[in-house]
Design an enzyme around this catalytic site. Structure first.
Site, PDB file in Angstrom:
ATOM      1  N   ARG A 179      51.655  42.269  86.463  1.00 45.41           N
ATOM      2  CA  ARG A 179      50.940  42.206  85.015  1.00 45.41           C
ATOM      3  C   ARG A 179      49.693  41.390  84.779  1.00 45.41           C
ATOM      4  NH1 ARG A 179      54.885  38.677  81.363  1.00 45.41           N
ATOM      5  NH2 ARG A 179      55.919  37.316  82.822  1.00 45.41           N
ATOM      6  N   SER A 218      53.224  39.631  76.830  1.00 40.95           N
ATOM      7  CA  SER A 218      53.964  40.002  77.952  1.00 40.95           C
ATOM      8  C   SER A 218      53.318  40.709  78.889  1.00 40.95           C
ATOM      9  CB  SER A 218      55.309  40.510  77.585  1.00 40.95           C
ATOM     10  OG  SER A 218      55.961  39.727  76.537  1.00 40.95           O
ATOM     11  N   GLU A 230      55.202  52.225  69.114  1.00 37.67           N
ATOM     12  CA  GLU A 230      54.615  52.714  70.023  1.00 37.67           C
ATOM     13  C   GLU A 230      54.193  54.178  70.148  1.00 37.67           C
ATOM     14  OE1 GLU A 230      57.540  51.504  69.942  1.00 37.67           O
ATOM     15  OE2 GLU A 230      57.330  49.383  70.887  1.00 37.67           O
ATOM     16  N   PHE A 240      59.605  50.952  76.648  1.00 33.25           N
ATOM     17  CA  PHE A 240      59.148  51.507  75.197  1.00 33.25           C
ATOM     18  C   PHE A 240      58.218  52.426  75.316  1.00 33.25           C
ATOM     19  CE2 PHE A 240      60.505  46.802  74.234  1.00 33.25           C
ATOM     20  CZ  PHE A 240      61.849  46.999  73.998  1.00 33.25           C
ATOM     21  N   HIS A 272      57.075  45.005  82.998  1.00 36.20           N
ATOM     22  CA  HIS A 272      58.351  45.045  82.914  1.00 36.20           C
ATOM     23  C   HIS A 272      59.364  45.941  83.237  1.00 36.20           C
ATOM     24  CE1 HIS A 272      56.964  41.527  80.703  1.00 36.20           C
ATOM     25  NE2 HIS A 272      58.025  40.894  80.538  1.00 36.20           N
ATOM     26  N   ASP A 278      66.685  40.086  81.041  1.00 36.96           N
ATOM     27  CA  ASP A 278      66.825  40.708  79.866  1.00 36.96           C
ATOM     28  C   ASP A 278      68.092  42.032  79.868  1.00 36.96           C
ATOM     29  OD1 ASP A 278      64.846  39.281  78.559  1.00 36.96           O
ATOM     30  OD2 ASP A 278      63.214  40.448  79.130  1.00 36.96           O
ATOM     31  N   ARG A 284      57.358  42.279  85.661  1.00 33.12           N
ATOM     32  CA  ARG A 284      57.411  41.112  84.983  1.00 33.12           C
ATOM     33  C   ARG A 284      57.206  39.957  85.897  1.00 33.12           C
ATOM     34  NH1 ARG A 284      60.605  36.907  84.006  1.00 33.12           N
ATOM     35  NH2 ARG A 284      60.433  35.756  81.934  1.00 33.12           N
TER      36      ARG A 284
END
Lengths: 275, 312
Positions: free
Chosen positions: B8, B34, B55, B80, B105, B113, B163
Site C-alpha cells: 500500500r 490506510s 464508496e 468496501f 487490506h 481486523d 496492509r
C-alpha cells in the site's frame, strides 16, 4: 432573456409525438416518465444548455445527465429536435445496432453524456463532471435529471451530501416528481415524506415548480442559474404520461407501449391526425 | 530478503510521483491514511476529493471525472470496493471510463481486523467485468511501477494492495515490471508455481524447500490477473509440465480460477490450486492467517509435490 413560450410548447408537443412513435414502434419502453419530463427537457435544452449539435463532444459543453435513463425516449426526442440526431434515428430505438439504446448510453448516441440504466447513479457522475469543470476553471454547468422513485436509492443521498460538502454551485438537479414508479404510486411503494425539506436539510438550494407550465419551468431554470453558492435543485411537480389522456397518472404506462388503437388515439390528442 | 515494506505504501508513492500530471486526481472515502493516498492529499489538496464514507458515490464521481478528461485514482479497503460493485460494473466498466480503483487490506493476510475486513473475493468479482484490468502486485516496488503505468492506460482498473509488510523483490529490477506480463523470478523444470500478491514470496520460500528435496520449481509473479499472460502459462506447461497457483484469495474464481480457465482451453496440464479454502477468515496475525488458511509456503510445497505426481 425572454423566450417564446409558445415555441417551447410546440417543440414539447413534437417531442411527445416522437416519444409515442418510438414506444409504439418498439412495442416496449417507458412512455410515462418520458412524457412527464419532456417539458422540462425542452426548456432546458432550448434555453439553457451550452452545447453544439455539430460538435457533440465539445469539451466545454454543459453536461446533461439523464439519471432516470429508462425515460430515454424523452431524451432522444429532444436530441432529435436539437439536431444531435435525426428524426430517422429515432426508429432505431431498442433495435439491434441502433444508436437509440433502451437506456441512454454515451457510447452509442451523440449528445448523451452518461450511460444510464441503473437508478441512483447519475448524481454521483454529475458530481464528477462538476468537479472537473471547477478544476479547469470553466463556468460550464452540469444538469442531472432524477426521478422521484429513484431517490429511494441510498447512493443518491451519498451524492447529495457530498455535493453540498464540496459546495458545487455548478451542479443542478431537476427532480421529475411524477409520483409513480414501476410497480405502483410512490406513496404505495415507499413514502418519501417531505422531499423539499430533505434536500434543504442536505444543504441544497430548493425550489418547487409546476413541471408542465413553461413559465414556471423557466423561473425554475433561472433559479438554478442564480444560485451558485452550492448545489441547487428544482422539484418539478409533473404528471406521469402527461399529454395522453389514458396514460396520464396511470402506473400501467410506466413501462408499457400503446397498442394500435391507443396509438391512434394518442396521435389525435397530440393534434397529429384529425379526429 | 530482510528488506520488507507494505504494497500500500507503493500505491502512495506512485500517486505522489504521478502528481506531475495535472490531470491526475485522487478520491478518498475516509481511508486515505490506510490506503496511503494521504500523502497526495497533503501535497495536492485541491486535486483530492473527499467522498466521506461513501464508496458507491466515490466510484461514480471518478467516472464523471474520467469522462471529463481526468485520471482518477480512488481507494478504500478492498472489501468496501465490493459494496460499489454495480457502480463499477454499470458506471465505470460498461462505458469503459479509466477510473483506477485500489483496494487495500486485501486477503486474510490483513490479519487481526478479522473476517469482515479480509476480502477474499475481490479479484474474482472484478475479473468478471469486461474492460477492467485486475492486478495484485507482490511488493512495494512493483505496486508503485504498475500504479504509475495505469495512468498511461485507457482502461479502468482494480488493484489490490496488502496492509502488512512483505519482502521487497524488485529493487533495481523495475524494468521487469509491465502490466499484463508475468515475471519469472526463479527457474526450474519440475513444476511452475504461479502466484500473486503476498503469496509470491511464500512461493519463493516453497521453491527453496523443494530445492532441498531435489525438486526444481519455476516461480512466477502473476501480478496481473486480467489480462492474463496466457503466452507465459503455455511456456510453463511445455517446460515444467505441471502448475501450482498460490493466492491469498478464495480458491474460487481468483488467480487459480483464471489459470484453470486458460489451461482447460489451451494447454491442459495438472494444476493444484493453493488458496483460501472457500471459508471466511478470523482475527489473527498475518502469518498466522496464512497457516490457518493452509496457504503458507509448506502448503505450496506440498501442492507442488502433488502436481508433479499427476504428470503423465
Amino acid at each position: 432573456m425572454t423566450w417564446n413560450v409558445e415555441d417551447l410548447e410546440e417543440t414539447a408537443r413534437k417531442c411527445r409525438v416522437h416519444i409515442v412513435n418510438m414506444v409504439h414502434r418498439a412495442q416496449a419502453g417507458h412512455p410515462g416518465g418520458s412524457l412527464s419530463e419532456i417539458d422540462l427537457l425542452t426548456a432546458l435544452y432550448k434555453t439553457q444548455m451550452r452545447v453544439k449539435s455539430d460538435e457533440p463532444t465539445w469539451g466545454d459543453r454543459d453536461r446533461f445527465i439523464l439519471s432516470k435513463g429508462h425515460a430515454s425516449p424523452g431524451m432522444y426526442a429532444i436530441l432529435a429536435e436539437m439536431g444531435f440526431i435525426s428524426v430517422e434515428d429515432l426508429s432505431s430505438y431498442r433495435v439491434l445496432g441502433g444508436i437509440c439504446q433502451g437506456h441512454v448510453d454515451m457510447k452509442w448516441c451523440p449528445g448523451v453524456d452518461f450511460s444510464a440504466g441503473s437508478l441512483g447513479m447519475g448524481l454521483s457522475f454529475g458530481m464528477g463532471t462538476a468537479i472537473a469543470a471547477r478544476l479547469e476553471g470553466s463556468q460550464r454547468q452540469t444538469y442531472v435529471m432524477l426521478g422521484d422513485g429513484e431517490i429511494q436509492e441510498g447512493s443518491v443521498w451519498e451524492a447529495a451530501m457530498a455535493a453540498a460538502h464540496h459546495e458545487l454551485g455548478n451542479l443542478n438537479v431537476i427532480l421529475d416528481r411524477n409520483r409513480i414508479q414501476n410497480d405502483d404510486f410512490c406513496e404505495a411503494q415507499m413514502r418519501m415524506f417531505d422531499i423539499p425539506a430533505k434536500w434543504r436539510s442536505f444543504g441544497w438550494n430548493v425550489k418547487e415548480v409546476n413541471g408542465h407550465d413553461m413559465n414556471e419551468i423557466l423561473e425554475g431554470l433561472e433559479f438554478l442559474g442564480n444560485n451558485n453558492d452550492g448545489p441547487s435543485i428544482i422539484i418539478a411537480h409533473t404528471v406521469k404520461g402527461h399529454g395522453i389522456s389514458y396514460m396520464a397518472d396511470n402506473p400501467a404506462f410506466h413501462g408499457a407501449a400503446p397498442n394500435d388503437e391507443q396509438y391512434h388515439q394518442a396521435m389525435i390528442e397530440l393534434g397529429e391526425v384529425a379526429q | 530478503m530482510s528488506n520488507v515494506a507494505a504494497t500500500r505504501d507503493g500505491y502512495g508513492e506512485a500517486l505522489l510521483e504521478l502528481a506531475n500530471n495535472p490531470k491526475v486526481v485522487v478520491l478518498e472515502a475516509d481511508l486515505g491514511k490506510s490506503t496511503k493516498s494521504l500523502h497526495f492529499r497533503k501535497a495536492h489538496p485541491n486535486r483530492t476529493v473527499s467522498c466521506g464514507i461513501g464508496e458507491q458515490n466515490m466510484l461514480l464521481v471518478g467516472a464523471g471525472l474520467a469522462a471529463s478528461g481526468y485520471i482518477p485514482f480512488a481507494s478504500t479497503f478492498a472489501i468496501f470496493t465490493e459494496r460499489a460493485f454495480e457502480q463499477m460494473r454499470n458506471g465505470v466498466a460498461r462505458p469503459n471510463l479509466a477510473v483506477h480503483v485500489c483496494g487495500s487490506h486485501g486477503g486474510t493476510h490483513t490479519g487481526t481486523d478479522g473476517s469482515s475486513a479480509q476480502s477474499i473475493e475481490d479479484l474474482a468479482i472484478f475479473r468478471t467485468l469486461p474492460n477492467v484490468i485486475v492486478m495484485h502486485p507482490s511488493d512495494i516496488v512493483s505496486t508503485k511501477i504498475l500504479t504509475m503505468q495505469l495512468a498511461e492506460s485507457n482502461s479502468p482498473s482494480y488493484t489490490r494492495t496488502a496492509r502488512n509488510k512483505t519482502p521487497v523483490l524488485y529493487e533495481g529490477k523495475e524494468d521487469l515490471i509491465k502490466i499484463g506480463k508475468g515475471i519469472v523470478l526463479r527457474e526450474g523444470n519440475d513444476v511452475a508455481i504461479i502466484a500473486c500478491g503476498v503469496m509470491v514470496s511464500e512461493s519463493l520460500k516453497a521453491a527453496e524447500q523443494l530445492a532441498q528435496e531435489g525438486i526444481h520449481a519455476t516461480v512466477v509473479d502473476m501480478h496481473t490477473l486480467k489480462p492474463l499472460d496466457g503466452q507465459l502459462i503455455d511456456q510453463l506447461v511445455s517446460t515444467c509440465g505441471s502448475i501450482v497457483t498460490a493466492e491469498d484469495h478464495n480458491i474460487i474464481g481468483g488467480l487459480g480460477g483464471a489459470v484453470a480457465e486458460h489451461l482447460a482451453s489451451n494447454s491442459p496440464a495438472p494444476l493444484e490450486r493453493v488458496g483460501v479454502p472457500d471459508r471466511f477468515g478470523e482475527s489473527g496475525g498475518a502469518d498466522e492467517m496464512l497457516e490457518v488458511m493452509k496457504i503458507s509456503s509448506p502448503f505450496i510445497a506440498e501442492a507442488a509435490q502433488r502436481a508433479i505426481k499427476r504428470k503423465l
